[in-house]
Motif scaffolding. Structure first.
Motif, PDB file in Angstrom:
ATOM      1  N   UNK A  27     -32.942  -2.965 -31.215  1.00 36.73           N
ATOM      2  CA  UNK A  27     -31.578  -2.887 -31.751  1.00 36.73           C
ATOM      3  C   UNK A  27     -31.209  -4.148 -32.510  1.00 36.73           C
ATOM      4  N   UNK A  28     -31.509  -5.267 -31.884  1.00 35.71           N
ATOM      5  CA  UNK A  28     -31.107  -6.560 -32.446  1.00 35.71           C
ATOM      6  C   UNK A  28     -31.762  -6.821 -33.805  1.00 35.71           C
ATOM      7  N   UNK A  29     -33.054  -6.484 -33.914  1.00 39.57           N
ATOM      8  CA  UNK A  29     -33.788  -6.838 -35.126  1.00 39.57           C
ATOM      9  C   UNK A  29     -34.188  -5.622 -35.974  1.00 39.57           C
ATOM     10  N   UNK A  30     -33.623  -4.468 -35.595  1.00 45.33           N
ATOM     11  CA  UNK A  30     -33.859  -3.280 -36.400  1.00 45.33           C
ATOM     12  C   UNK A  30     -35.353  -2.961 -36.555  1.00 45.33           C
ATOM     13  N   UNK A  31     -36.043  -2.974 -35.431  1.00 39.40           N
ATOM     14  CA  UNK A  31     -37.463  -2.586 -35.422  1.00 39.40           C
ATOM     15  C   UNK A  31     -37.543  -1.064 -35.259  1.00 39.40           C
ATOM     16  N   UNK A  32     -38.729  -0.462 -35.488  1.00 40.30           N
ATOM     17  CA  UNK A  32     -38.835   0.997 -35.306  1.00 40.30           C
ATOM     18  C   UNK A  32     -38.307   1.423 -33.926  1.00 40.30           C
ATOM     19  N   UNK A  33     -37.496   2.485 -33.928  1.00 40.66           N
ATOM     20  CA  UNK A  33     -36.813   2.910 -32.695  1.00 40.66           C
ATOM     21  C   UNK A  33     -37.801   3.300 -31.602  1.00 40.66           C
ATOM     22  N   UNK A  34     -39.010   3.724 -32.005  1.00 44.00           N
ATOM     23  CA  UNK A  34     -39.983   4.164 -30.995  1.00 44.00           C
ATOM     24  C   UNK A  34     -40.944   3.047 -30.572  1.00 44.00           C
ATOM     25  N   UNK A  35     -40.667   1.814 -30.971  1.00 45.20           N
ATOM     26  CA  UNK A  35     -41.554   0.704 -30.596  1.00 45.20           C
ATOM     27  C   UNK A  35     -41.752   0.683 -29.085  1.00 45.20           C
ATOM     28  N   UNK A  36     -42.999   0.596 -28.653  1.00 45.27           N
ATOM     29  CA  UNK A  36     -43.285   0.643 -27.219  1.00 45.27           C
ATOM     30  C   UNK A  36     -44.445  -0.274 -26.881  1.00 45.27           C
ATOM     31  N   UNK A  37     -44.638  -0.471 -25.594  1.00 41.09           N
ATOM     32  CA  UNK A  37     -45.743  -1.304 -25.140  1.00 41.09           C
ATOM     33  C   UNK A  37     -47.051  -0.535 -25.233  1.00 41.09           C
ATOM     34  N   UNK A  38     -48.110  -1.266 -25.532  1.00 44.29           N
ATOM     35  CA  UNK A  38     -49.451  -0.714 -25.471  1.00 44.29           C
ATOM     36  C   UNK A  38     -50.205  -1.535 -24.435  1.00 44.29           C
TER      37      UNK A  38
END
Ligand SMILES: [Zn+2]
Length: 421
Positions: free
Chosen positions: A250-261
């Motif tokens: 939210x803060x940096x407008x990264x892809x909404x689906x960004x997740x851990x791998x």
């Protein structure tokens, strides 16, 4: 899936390695079984340059094998081909056949960034200095300018490298036509939550549309065996990382689906439950990468088939023992083999199918299970690669037992504990 023309990685995805390109159908069956139980898990086939080099295969073969399985089993959902741990010098061979790129920038971590770059990062991110309260993390983070300067100095070069690698692929494949992962797992020390936040801010600045990020976690992730470390500490870090990612998106407008791998090195059974709990509580997605666990099931399948299959399994063990130093060298940092716990060739030569399978199969409750044999054979796939067609023919001869073990392993020991419990 495609959304507005761009590939978007699904919420749950599972990375599988198929070193000899014979198990894609058996692997896909495990994904079908988890879907039958109500959880959509997207298959990703991953193979690194290192694996290709050792096996003597080319990147295109991964897609060919996966697509054959897709057709055989009428799979109509998404799947991806991951160019695992690619670097500037290895990326080009993966351009045509992959649609998922794991940008490995671990080697650049710690190479001090230019002071001008560090300064401009600090100017852009004054918000990182002082008190940062991240939802779902109890204690706020309190940082000085010096702290952020130090972290930026340590990681900005790595992010720059990811950026140029990303742009290289984008120029070849076109924006939105591939999934981007940034991996920092193959490094010495785990990243703290605040380091992860700085890294994500820098990734956003660089305009890298990362959909997965692979940090290094606390503990040992040895190849093919269970997690060695403090599970409670892992759980804490994992939950903090989830919170940092949600905040950074939210803060940096990264892809909404960004997740851990999670680059699991396969078979980190004791952290599966904390992962599943955390995903349930937060609604976060995950990508879990496994690789060599399937190749070990191939040997178990050979052993279980008896006769020439068992004979070949024993031959692979004997060869691996003879070449232990050479086989272990590329994996030295991710294995812990106690040679004293490896049975002699002569002893193994007398093993029954059951004894061989029990020693190798990752069932910690079985008294015969031997984690040292398992790690040695995990890194021993070069032995089978050297056998060439003889090994591949045996895989086909022993196909029923091999396929059964491959599917059962992925479903029962991986997908079920991760997603169903
Ligand atoms: Zn990795």
């Amino acid at each position: 899936m495609r959304s507005n023309g761009s590939l978007i990685l699904e919420k749950y995805s599972f990375g599988m390695g198929d070193r000899f390109a014979h198990q894609a159908s058996a692997q896909l069956r495990a994904c079908m079984q988890i879907i039958e139980r109500g959880v959509e898990v997207t298959p990703v086939w991953n193979k690194s340059h290192r694996e290709h080099a050792i096996v003597g295969s080319n990147p295109g073969s991964v897609r060919t094998a996966a697509e054959a399985a897709i057709r055989t089993l009428n799979w109509s959902s998404p799947f991806y081909i991951d160019a695992d741990h690619i670097r500037p010098e290895t990326v080009d061979a993966f351009v045509e056949s992959s649609d998922f790129y794991t940008l490995d920038v671990a080697d650049a971590i710690g190479q001090l960034a230019e002071s001008q770059e560090i300064n401009s990062f600090l100017e852009r991110h004054a918000e990182l200095v002082g008190t940062t309260k991240i939802p779902n993390i109890d204690e706020p983070f309190v940082t000085s300018r010096g702290d952020i300067e130090k972290i930026a100095g340590k990681y900005l070069k790595a992010v720059n490298e990811a950026s140029s690698l990303y742009r290289h692929i984008e120029a070849e494949k076109g924006k939105g036509n591939f999934i981007t992962e940034v991996s920092m797992d193959e490094t010495d020390s785990p990243q703290t939550p605040i380091e992860l936040l700085v890294i994500l801010a820098a990734i956003a600045d660089a305009g890298i549309p990362a959909q997965t990020i692979a940090p290094k976690f606390t503990g040992r992730f040895n190849k093919g065996v269970d997690y060695v470390g403090d599970v409670i500490q892992f759980e804490k870090e994992f939950n903090e990382d989830l919170a940092v990612i949600a905040y950074a998106v939210t803060k940096y407008d990264l892809p909404a689906n960004l997740k851990l791998s999670i680059h699991s090195g396969s078979d980190k059974f004791s952290i599966y439950e904390p992962i599943r709990k955390a995903l349930g509580q937060t609604g976060a997605g995950i990508h879990v990468k496994t690789a060599g666990t399937t190749w070990l099931e191939e040997i178990i399948g050979l052993a279980e088939s008896g006769g020439e299959g068992l004979q070949m399994a024993k031959e692979i063990y004997a060869e691996a023992l003879d070449h232990i130093d050479e086989l272990c060298a590329p994996y030295a940092t991710v294995i812990d083999i106690d040679s004293a716990k490896l049975p002699a060739k002569a002893e193994v030569a007398n093993w029954s199918s059951e004894q061989f399978a029990n020693a190798l199969r990752h069932n910690p409750r079985c008294a015969d299970y031997n984690a040292h044999v398992r790690q040695l054979l995990h890194v021993g796939y070069k032995v089978a690669a050297k056998m060439g067609q003889r090994y591949l023919d045996m895989l086909e001869t022993c196909e029923p037992a091999v396929a059964r073990n491959v599917t059962e392993n992925l479903f029962e020991r991986h997908l079920k504990p991760l997603f169903l419990g």
